[in-house]
Write an enzyme that holds these catalytic residues in place. Structure first.
Site, PDB file in Angstrom:
ATOM      1  N   SER A  10       0.829  -1.198   0.000  1.00 24.68           N
ATOM      2  CA  SER A  10       0.000   0.000   0.000  1.00 24.68           C
ATOM      3  C   SER A  10       0.874   1.263   0.000  1.00 24.68           C
ATOM      4  CB  SER A  10      -0.953  -0.044   1.204  1.00 24.68           C
ATOM      5  OG  SER A  10      -2.015   0.858   1.040  1.00 24.68           O
ATOM      6  N   ASP A  39      -5.590  -4.061  -2.138  1.00 26.53           N
ATOM      7  CA  ASP A  39      -4.529  -3.738  -1.196  1.00 26.53           C
ATOM      8  C   ASP A  39      -3.853  -4.997  -0.642  1.00 26.53           C
ATOM      9  OD1 ASP A  39      -2.964  -2.760   0.869  1.00 26.53           O
ATOM     10  OD2 ASP A  39      -4.556  -1.594   1.795  1.00 26.53           O
TER      11      ASP A  39
END
Length: 292
Positions: free
Chosen positions: A39, A153
């Site tokens: 991320s 993610d």
């Protein structure tokens, strides 16, 4: 001088603290031999390995609260409220196109494939494709469709990917956890905005707190969470447990902890403050290691 295998965790705008950690590592004489990130950790790590962290840092510092909201390309998609294209186009305009396998420092961005239910490691190909997949927080950013893969993610499966780097004898494994479960000592500093910008922000606040809020029958003494807040807090609990598990399994030589309360997920206008938090946290962790 000691070689470091650096792992940068997920955490939205708190991931700006990774910049401070990297700067302090270099200032202290460490040599970063490899980076893995998830991320926001993937963004900072990828731009560092590409040789453009300074440009990215100065760009972040220049952003006002209004600038941040203008970079959020909202969508009515049922899969997320932000497309994410606008911010990555802005970063690509800043540093140009890059391919991961051409970096002088090995880099891995971690994403999650919802279809295959497995981690995906980007070690080659387009940097921005890898980063866009790695930051696709469920319900916030729309997923990345890559053939038969639906990528989100990396924090869904591995918010602190310590298992990804190729640790060698004598190297330090350094982990930066920006979801640490302790209260932040800093207070949020909200910059002044003019009336036009304030009206725009009120509109976004209404979108967030009213349109996406479900009615609750809970007692008034209990915090009423909106739809996104409820999902994000639940997601935070998962990140906590997975992060603790990775640290316990892989036992990094140094863990730098940043409070999850340091800032909100989109508070990129606080770059100076959060980067400094990273510097302070690294210095504290290193001192504690030296005296234990």
């Amino acid at each position: 001088m000691k070689n470091v295998r650096l792992v940068l965790g997920s955490g939205g705008a708190r991931g700006m603290a990774h910049i401070g950690v990297i700067e302090e590592l270099q200032k202290s004489g460490f040599v970063i031999k490899e980076v893995a990130g998830c991320s926001m950790g993937a963004i900072v790590g990828g731009l560092y390995c590409a040789g453009h962290l300074d440009e990215y840092k100065h760009w972040l510092i220049s952003l006002s609260r209004f600038d941040v909201f203008k970079l959020l390309d909202f969508t009515l998609s049922s899969q997320g409220i932000v497309k994410g294209d606008r911010v990555f186009k802005a970063i690509e305009q800043l540093i140009g196109y890059h391919e991961i396998d051409k970096f002088p420092i090995p880099f891995t961005a971690v994403a999650s494939d919802l279809v295959a239910r497995q981690e995906i490691y980007f070690r080659s190909g387009s940097l921005f494709k890898a980063l866009r997949a790695s930051v696709a927080i469920p319900t916030i950013f729309t997923p990345v469709i890559d053939g038969q893969r639906q990528l989100v993610d990396g924090g869904v499966l591995n918010p602190l990917p310590l298992n990804v780097v190729r640790r060698e004898a004598g190297d330090w494994l350094v982990a930066v956890n920006v979801n640490a479960n302790f209260p932040s000592q800093k207070k949020s500093i909200v910059p002044e905005v003019n009336e036009e910008k304030a009206a725009y922000l009120r509109m976004l606040d209404h979108f967030r707190t009213q349109i996406l809020r479900f009615d609750s029958k809970a007692e008034e003494t209990v915090e009423k969470l909106g739809f996104l807040d409820l999902l994000n807090k639940s997601y935070d609990l998962t990140l906590d447990r997975l992060t603790d598990l990775m640290i316990e399994m892989h036992k990094p030589d140094l863990v730098v902890n940043i409070s999850r309360d340091a800032c909100g997920i989109f508070e990129f206008y606080r770059a100076n403050e959060i980067i400094e938090e990273g510097r302070i946290a690294f210095t504290k962790a290193l001192e504690e290691k030296r005296y234990t």
